[in-house]
Design an enzyme around this catalytic site. Structure first.
Site, PDB file in Angstrom:
ATOM      1  N   LYS A 172      39.331  19.221  43.423  1.00 45.52           N
ATOM      2  CA  LYS A 172      39.184  17.959  44.156  1.00 45.52           C
ATOM      3  C   LYS A 172      37.724  17.809  44.540  1.00 45.52           C
ATOM      4  O   LYS A 172      36.912  18.700  44.285  1.00 45.52           O
ATOM      5  CB  LYS A 172      40.094  17.897  45.378  1.00 45.52           C
ATOM      6  CG  LYS A 172      40.460  19.243  45.957  1.00 45.52           C
ATOM      7  CD  LYS A 172      41.246  19.160  47.209  1.00 45.52           C
ATOM      8  CE  LYS A 172      40.737  20.280  48.117  1.00 45.52           C
ATOM      9  NZ  LYS A 172      41.327  20.355  49.400  1.00 45.52           N
ATOM     10  N   GLY A 214      26.880  14.538  40.515  1.00 47.89           N
ATOM     11  CA  GLY A 214      27.044  15.373  39.331  1.00 47.89           C
ATOM     12  C   GLY A 214      28.203  15.031  38.429  1.00 47.89           C
ATOM     13  O   GLY A 214      28.607  15.849  37.599  1.00 47.89           O
ATOM     14  N   VAL A 224      34.094  16.917  46.793  1.00 49.60           N
ATOM     15  CA  VAL A 224      33.382  17.691  47.808  1.00 49.60           C
ATOM     16  C   VAL A 224      32.205  16.927  48.416  1.00 49.60           C
ATOM     17  O   VAL A 224      31.504  17.419  49.273  1.00 49.60           O
ATOM     18  CB  VAL A 224      32.904  19.041  47.199  1.00 49.60           C
ATOM     19  CG1 VAL A 224      31.841  18.810  46.125  1.00 49.60           C
ATOM     20  CG2 VAL A 224      32.407  19.997  48.273  1.00 49.60           C
ATOM     21  N   GLY A 225      32.033  15.675  48.005  1.00 48.40           N
ATOM     22  CA  GLY A 225      30.830  14.948  48.431  1.00 48.40           C
ATOM     23  C   GLY A 225      30.680  14.786  49.930  1.00 48.40           C
ATOM     24  O   GLY A 225      29.570  14.704  50.438  1.00 48.40           O
ATOM     25  N   GLU A 226      31.793  14.704  50.634  1.00 45.01           N
ATOM     26  CA  GLU A 226      31.717  14.415  52.075  1.00 45.01           C
ATOM     27  C   GLU A 226      32.046  15.615  52.949  1.00 45.01           C
ATOM     28  O   GLU A 226      31.702  15.637  54.132  1.00 45.01           O
ATOM     29  CB  GLU A 226      32.698  13.296  52.403  1.00 45.01           C
ATOM     30  CG  GLU A 226      32.400  12.004  51.673  1.00 45.01           C
ATOM     31  CD  GLU A 226      33.571  11.055  51.715  1.00 45.01           C
ATOM     32  OE1 GLU A 226      33.448  10.016  52.341  1.00 45.01           O
ATOM     33  OE2 GLU A 226      34.635  11.383  51.135  1.00 45.01           O
TER      34      GLU A 226
END
Lengths: 280, 202, 779, 153
Positions: free
Chosen positions: C733, C496, C735-737
């Site tokens: 910050k 995104g 958040v993908g992982e």
């Protein structure tokens, strides 16, 4: 790349199969495409049946229904006549792969592959279906219970093609269920499957079991369960199925695990069929 | 992929051991082996050919005896490549022969690797095929032990010669297990093919 | 959780708003163009001959028959490229160990050895079947145990590639399969008294898994005048430009790398995939080439590291965690890729997010003869989380404590120093844990079941550092009509960024939804960015974007002050334009720019850079006061059912929480959390690459299982925790992982709860569960 | 080569094809429907889904020449106000977006057969489509929402 032949009638198809070098029947064709992509298929000639008339009919017969070999699997799942005459078959066909594959794959091609993990044979075995075969030499019928010969090996001879499957009507008052257990993702191939058909005829009660994915070929066994209650029926079913279970180990489970899972599939199928009977 | 087993054959262990090193006998016993010759004391070369239905499997292979303790144990490595199928095969085999009554107990352990296109395509077929190959080999080898080394070259064999002291196979003995199989019995590769067909249109 | 406050005048703020995802409609209708959909010059189609041996010397490559096939334009071997490029043929982000085509030796089954260029793919593939390679077998190294014995080596010599700052300390080595070793020494684990101390230990295993983004890798490369252009599926365009420039010895401005939105990646489309080969082929043949990996080939391009962790955790009589040890071994396959970084970043958190006085950790990256492993969502951390979250759970149980409460007591808090020496900030582990345990009603009693189905609950916490140091740049072009164009090299892969970066610009410049457009990464126009990975973009690129937007705001203010004859301090940007209180006037951006330039369609440009600072870890102790710019904190709680007859685990409910500092777009943050959770369920239950003697045996989607709609828990909730980061853009910050770190141990802990068995090997397949139950005598 | 007549999204196309060409490649390269995409090549992921005479088909396994005269619908050909498209957009049922057109077409097939599917029926119809981003909850919500709108092609 193999040559594609598109015969316009059955005789032409049979002639092609008899005369061509390395012919392969192209039914739904999905599997052949996979093989081609893998670079493993060296068939010289593909005989496509999609323009052969008369292979997609579902017709009532005196004893049940006759399904043309090129009927898509999905019609078996959605057709009202199939659901009415052989509800176990309708339920089982609906478990094959996904709707797109079921829209494409054909009833005849499906059993011609002879894969031990296929869903439909379990129901066809329990229902005592007959496979109609045709070649340049004529027509013959093979009971589905004799159709699966060995691992990936069926009764289809060189030059033959499947024209139809005849399924006797599910007897009145019978109850049935199909159970498919997978061990990886929920929509994976079965690691064990079982179709159960409880039939009461002439005062005797019989449990007919078709089991899949548990031996080099789909297996069938019939058990007399007259006078049994649910628990003793379950025990009888497991005892009858056990000697037929001879699993092939793979990423989906070891022999020990699949053996264990197979008995669970049988038990679950019997319990559900029993429940189906009580619900009626 | 590791597998192994043992079987007994009706012959003395020295006879059995010699048969294992006899190219024509092994050519006749190994399913699909259409050429096999011994090029020196420790090396063999040959060809595994199957041209059945729609799959053409044609792998030239070489085999090396990497350990020999006659007449008890032999260790060999076989390696072959089918260029067209983009596949290679490697078999590391250890075979021991022990006296067992009138006959011999043969124990073998094999580590089979199938790399490339064929190997990528799932292990169940390989497992199943291995079982089949084992069975056919044991059957054929048991017959060979009864009959003695194979003398006559099979029709497609190249460079196969009867070994010294070879005894002609009795006329009733089938020339090779693969050929003796019933017409309808599928070769492993045909099974492989059928298996692919099955999984796509399940 | 911070609710977005309305700005002055009732204006909706952009940051914190649930803006619709960029290109939402195009993605739904399929009109959005991915790399393979974009127009390119007429190309030679390329098929690759791949090694059929796990480890062998290449003696000869015979391409005569292949080259003679009608329709074949060229056949190129590794030896051809080596003759042309020499050792430049070897690329890699850490070590230059990866040849575009193998030239002297093959190191895994499936390694490219030769490439055929043909008029169509069918011809190219047919020609590949005519290539004959003669090999001399070398002893293969299939697993880390064998590799560590040091008898046979995957590489004789290792040469650092010196591309990234954090890997600049790598040194050349020879005769080892260990390409990197990270050690953490905090306190002294040997000095911990044994009296009254409870220790739990285990050997944990996470198998290699495959990323399987549904979009297949696709690279087109062509020569235009004296330049090389590449259109490729990459999440690291800046890296690819440098790698290709090095490979071909070209100045950076003669290599152009473009990409588009990606159809998923999860770490698979990074560094050296198809690009070096495409570039070498296009340049050496001076033509246009197109490489598209088949799904089977994509399985060979990169994997997630299989990892073994032998570890322990000890608590004293008061229940304090006094020691943690972990010996971690990452199987990196034939090439290091970015394994050394993964090894260090995961090693430093292998003791878990707890206050631990004494820690001993060794983390090693080890070569084997298998396809190369590289970055995968979580960057090695899920493998160590699997270990520490299983251990801490078992430790709590040994001590008779509630596993959630035990964790809560020991979790790191704001200001605490983590075992690797860095102080915690904006990592609200406790808040995450509370959110998920509350959601599933952790403290309320539940029916565990006595018959076939047993219910269990489990919880786990995860901790990960963001990639540091990294560099980000942003250029904003404000158009005279008030719309804006944002030039960044961040690649939107579904996370995104094309939505939230505009939200940051819009927040600063008071623009509306849809008024800021992100330019697809193109090294000719978009500025350097380290990578789009490791959950770093929101923070790093977000900060660059914010700074650039602020510079733009200052420019607008200056223009308005000039125009209105007021002090700049009197002007501020609002949704209607720039407003002066003194002049009682608001000038729209459009009027302001039109007035300034005297023309329509003009642009105003502002740019900014954001570079993180860090302190490299000490190579003896692995410690640093600032090893990372910030931390990710996540927690997961689940309720599961175990079918005791089949061993199948069914996740009924899953709650996942992540501290994101500040959610720029809560909807997208929630999707990242639930999406990661679903992927994590696969890793926990069935997702696994199966190898047999170096050969992948389940490398097709007929056999390799991915979670389907049927594997989703009936109840799945995402919980966004916001403890603003002091230097994040608006506190944000990434958040993908975060969501994937703790899924597997949470489920395993629930299995432990349900049926009393502790399973240490992933995945928790039904067979493994049933086996463990049988061994433990559970029926 | 032979001429193949296809009606794609209501437009007639006569395209030259080889006997061995796949519908997927013909649609992408000769008709220009890039919403039809390869994902697995074996019919297992659904990214290449098209509707052929109203039925979902994996175009990666379909021989083009078997579809002479067929009516084909691809996601990019859906009308601008398509209810399923609207529902997917509103429910945020996309992340990377690559697989979504396949889901959209499967939803159309499902709703044509069963206008008010329950959760189990939705799962049964979509289980052969893979969204690696894990957008399933939003996709299921979108299907339900589309059903409520009375989606019909």
């Amino acid at each position: 790349m193999p040559v594609l032949h598109q015969p316009r009638d059955l005789d032409e198809a049979c002639t092609l199969l008899a005369e061509l070098d390395d012919p392969m029947v192209y039914g739904g064709g999905t599997a052949i495409q996979i093989l081609l992509k893998q670079g493993l298929l060296f068939a010289e000639n593909l005989v496509d049946l999609s323009f052969v008339p008369g292979l997609t009919a579902i017709e009532a017969t005196a004893t049940g229904i006759r399904v043309g070999a090129m009927t898509p699997l999905r019609r078996m799942e959605t057709d009202a006549q199939v659901a009415g005459v052989v509800p176990l078959a309708a339920a089982t066909y609906g478990h094959v792969a996904n709707p797109r594959v079921r829209n494409t794959a054909s009833v005849g091609g499906n059993i011609a592959h002879g894969d031990y993990r296929l869903d439909p044979p379990t129901a066809l075995l329990a229902l005592d279906a007959q496979v109609e075969l045709r070649s340049a030499h004529g027509q013959r019928r093979v009971p589905v219970r004799d159709f699966f010969v060995d691992f990936q090996l069926t009764a289809v001879e060189h030059g033959e093609l499947i024209t139809a499957i005849e399924i006797p009507a599910q007897p009145a008052g019978s109850a049935s269920s199909y159970v498919k257990l997978s061990s990886l993702g929920e929509n994976d191939w079965p690691s064990a499957s079982a179709a159960a058909l409880l039939v009461t005829e002439a005062g005797r009660r019989t449990l007919r079991l078709g089991i899949g994915a548990l031996a080099p070929i789909p297996q069938f066994v019939s058990v007399d369960v007259s006078g049994h209650d649910l628990e003793t029926t379950v025990e009888a079913a497991k005892a009858a199925a056990d000697p037929l279970i001879d699993p092939i180990p793979d990423v989906r489970g070891s022999v020990t695990y699949k053996r264990r899972l197979g008995l669970v599939a049988v038990e679950d199928a019997v319990r559900r069929a029993w429940k189906d009977q009580d619900d009626d | 992929m590791k597998f192994g087993s043992s079987f007994t054959v009706p012959a003395a262990s020295t006879t059995v051991f010699d048969l294992f090193l006899d190219a024509p006998t092994m050519r006749a016993c190994i399913p699909g082996c259409e050429e096999l010759e011994r090029t020196d004391e420790t090396h063999f070369r040959g060809r595994l050919v199957n041209t059945i239905a729609h799959v053409r499997f044609n792998a030239a292979f070489s085999a090396e005896i990497v350990g020999l303790d006659a007449p008890h144990e032999v260790r060999a490595v076989l390696q072959g490549e089918d260029q067209r199928l983009g596949s290679s095969i490697k078999v590391q085999a250890t075979l021991t022969v022990q006296p067992d009554g009138d006959g011999s107990l043969v124990t073998y352990a094999m580590e089979l690797a199938l790399w490339g296109k064929l190997g990528r395509l799932g292990e169940s077929i390989v497992q199943r095929r291995t079982v089949e190959v084992e069975r056919q080999f044991v059957e054929a080898f048991t017959r060979a032990c009864t009959a003695g080394p194979v003398e006559l070259p099979a029709p497609v064999s190249v460079g196969a010669r009867g070994s010294e002291g070879a005894v002609s196979a009795p006329p009733s003995a089938p020339p090779a297990p693969v050929r003796s199989a019933p017409e309808r019995r599928m070769s492993p590769l045909r099974r492989l093919l059928a298996w692919f067909r099955g999984r796509g249109a399940r | 959780m911070t609710e977005t406050a309305l700005r002055e005048g009732g204006e909706e703020p952009a940051v914190g708003a649930r803006w619709q995802r960029a290109a939402a409609r195009g993605k739904v209708r399929g009109t959005t163009k991915y790399v393979a959909d974009l127009p390119v010059p007429p190309c030679a189609q390329v098929a690759v001959y791949r090694s059929t041996r796990p480890h062998a010397r290449i003696l000869a490559v015979d391409v005569t028959q292949a080259a003679a096939l009608p329709g074949v334009q060229a056949v190129v071997t590794g030896q051809d490229l080596f003759a042309l490029l020499g050792e430049r043929l070897l690329t890699g982000p850490a070590f230059a160990d990866q040849p575009a085509l193998a030239y002297d030796r093959v190191r895994y089954v499936g390694e490219p050895v030769a490439a055929v260029l043909a008029r169509d793919l069918a011809t190219a593939r047919a020609a590949v079947d005519l290539i004959a390679v003669e090999y001399e077998d070398l002893e293969p190294v299939y697993d880390v145990e064998t590799a560590l014995k040091g008898e046979f080596f995957v590489h004789d010599v290792l040469r650092p590639s010196s591309v990234f700052g954090d890997l600049s300390h790598l040194r050349g080595k020879r005769d080892t399969n260990v390409c990197y070793e990270y050690n953490l020494r905090t306190g002294d684990v040997d000095a911990v008294p044994t009296d009254g101390v409870t220790t739990v230990s285990g050997e944990f295993w996470s198998p290699p898994v495959a990323h399987v983004p549904i979009e297949l890798p696709c690279t087109t490369a062509w020569v235009e005048d004296d330049r090389l252009e590449i259109l490729t599926t990459t999440q690291t365009p800046s890296y690819v430009r440098q790698a290709v420039a090095d490979l071909l010895d070209l100045p950076l401005n003669k290599v152009r790398v473009r990409t588009s939105v990606l159809g998923g990646s999860f770490g698979s489309k990074m560094y050296d995939r198809l690009e070096p080969l495409a570039a070498a082929l296009a340049w050496s043949q001076q033509t246009a080439v197109r490489l598209v990996a088949t799904r089977e080939e994509a399985f060979l391009l990169t994997t997630r590291h299989g990892a073994g962790v032998t570890s322990s955790m000890s608590a004293d009589a008061d229940g304090n965690i006094v020691a943690a040890t972990a010996d971690v071994a990452y199987d990196t396959g034939a090439f290091a890729d970015v394994g050394p970084r993964i090894t260090a970043k995961s090693g430093m958190v292998a003791a878990g997010p707890y206050r631990v006085e004494n820690a001993w950790i060794r983390s090693r990256c080890i070569y084997t003869n298998k396809p190369s492993a590289g970055p995968f969502r979580g960057f090695g951390v899920p493998q160590v989380t699997w270990s520490h979250e299983s251990l801490v759970d078992e430790l709590a149980r040994e001590l008779g404590e509630d596993p959630a409460e035990f964790r809560r007591r020991h979790l790191l808090r704001e200001g605490d120093e983590a075992p690797m020496g860095t102080v915690m900030h904006s990592a609200d582990f406790v808040g995450c844990l509370d959110a998920v345990t509350d959601e599933i009603g952790w403290t309320t009693p539940y029916e565990k079941g006595e018959g076939r189905w047993r219910r269990g609950r489990g919880v786990a916490v995860g901790m990960k550092a963001v990639l540091t140091p990294t560099i980000a740049n942003a250029v904003i072009q404000l158009n005279q009509d008030g719309s804006a164009t944002l030039m960044i090299s961040t690649v939107d892969m579904g996370q995104g960024s094309d939505t939230i970066m505009p939200q940051i610009v819009a927040e600063v410049l008071h623009l509306d939804e849809g008024s800021v457009r992100v330019v697809a990464a193109d090294t000719d126009t978009t500025p350097y960015d380290t990578i789009t990975a490791g959950s770093r973009s929101t923070y790093h690129t977000g900060n660059a974007v914010r700074a650039a937007a602020e510079k733009m705001r200052d420019k607008l203010v200056d223009l308005a002050a000039q125009r209105l004859g007021v002090a700049a301090s009197d002007c501020k940007v609002t949704s209607g334009g720039v407003m002066s209180t003194t002049a009682q006037e608001t000038v729209s951006i459009s009027d302001l720019m039109h007035g300034h330039f005297g023309a329509r369609g003009t642009t105003l440009t502002a740019e900014a850079n954001f570079t993180t600072s860090w302190q490299p870890y000490d190579h003896e102790t692995g410690r640093s006061r600032q090893v990372t710019e910030h931390w990710f904190a996540g927690a997961v709680a689940v309720e599961i059912l175990v079918d005791t007859m089949t061993g199948r685990v069914k996740v009924e409910q899953l709650a996942v929480a992540g501290d994101v500092g500040r959610a720029i777009n809560p909807t997208l943050v929630e999707q990242q959390l639930t999406g990661a959770a679903i992927m994590g369920i696969g890793h926990a239950l069935f997702d696994e690459l199966v190898f047999d003697q170096g050969q992948i045996v389940n490398g097709t989607l007929l056999d390799y299982q991915l979670p389907s709609v049927r594997d989703v828990p009936a109840k799945l909730t995402a919980h966004v925790i916001e403890s603003a980061h002091r230097t994040g853009p608006f506190g944000a910050k990434g958040v993908g992982e975060t969501g994937i770190l703790a899924i597997a141990p949470a489920i395993a802990n629930a299995v432990r709860d349900a049926v009393g068995v502790r399973i240490t090997r992933l995945p928790l397949s039904p067979e493994r569960v049933l086996e463990a139950m049988t061994e433990a005598g559970v029926s | 080569m032979r001429m193949l007549n296809l009606t794609v999204n209501g437009r007639v196309h006569d395209v030259p094809v080889d006997d061995n060409e796949l519908l997927l490649d013909v649609l992408r390269t000769k008709v220009g429907c890039t919403s039809v995409r390869e994902g697995c090549g074996v019919g297992a992921c659904g990214a290449c889904t098209v509707l052929v005479d109203g039925r979902s088909v994996s175009s990666c396994l379909a021989l083009a020449v078997r579809h002479d005269g067929a009516e084909i619908v691809t996601a990019d050909g859906l009308p601008g106000d398509d209810a399923v498209v609207e529902a997917f957009v509103e429910c945020g049922a996309m992340q990377c977006g690559y697989c979504i057109p396949g889901f959209v077409l499967m939803t159309h097939e499902l709703l044509a057969e069963n206008p008010q599917p329950d959760a189990e029926q939705i799962a049964a119809h979509l289980e052969g489509n893979i969204c690696r981003c894990g957008t399933y909850p939003e996709i299921c919500a979108a299907v339900t929402s589309a059903a409520a709108r009375g989606a019909r092609l």
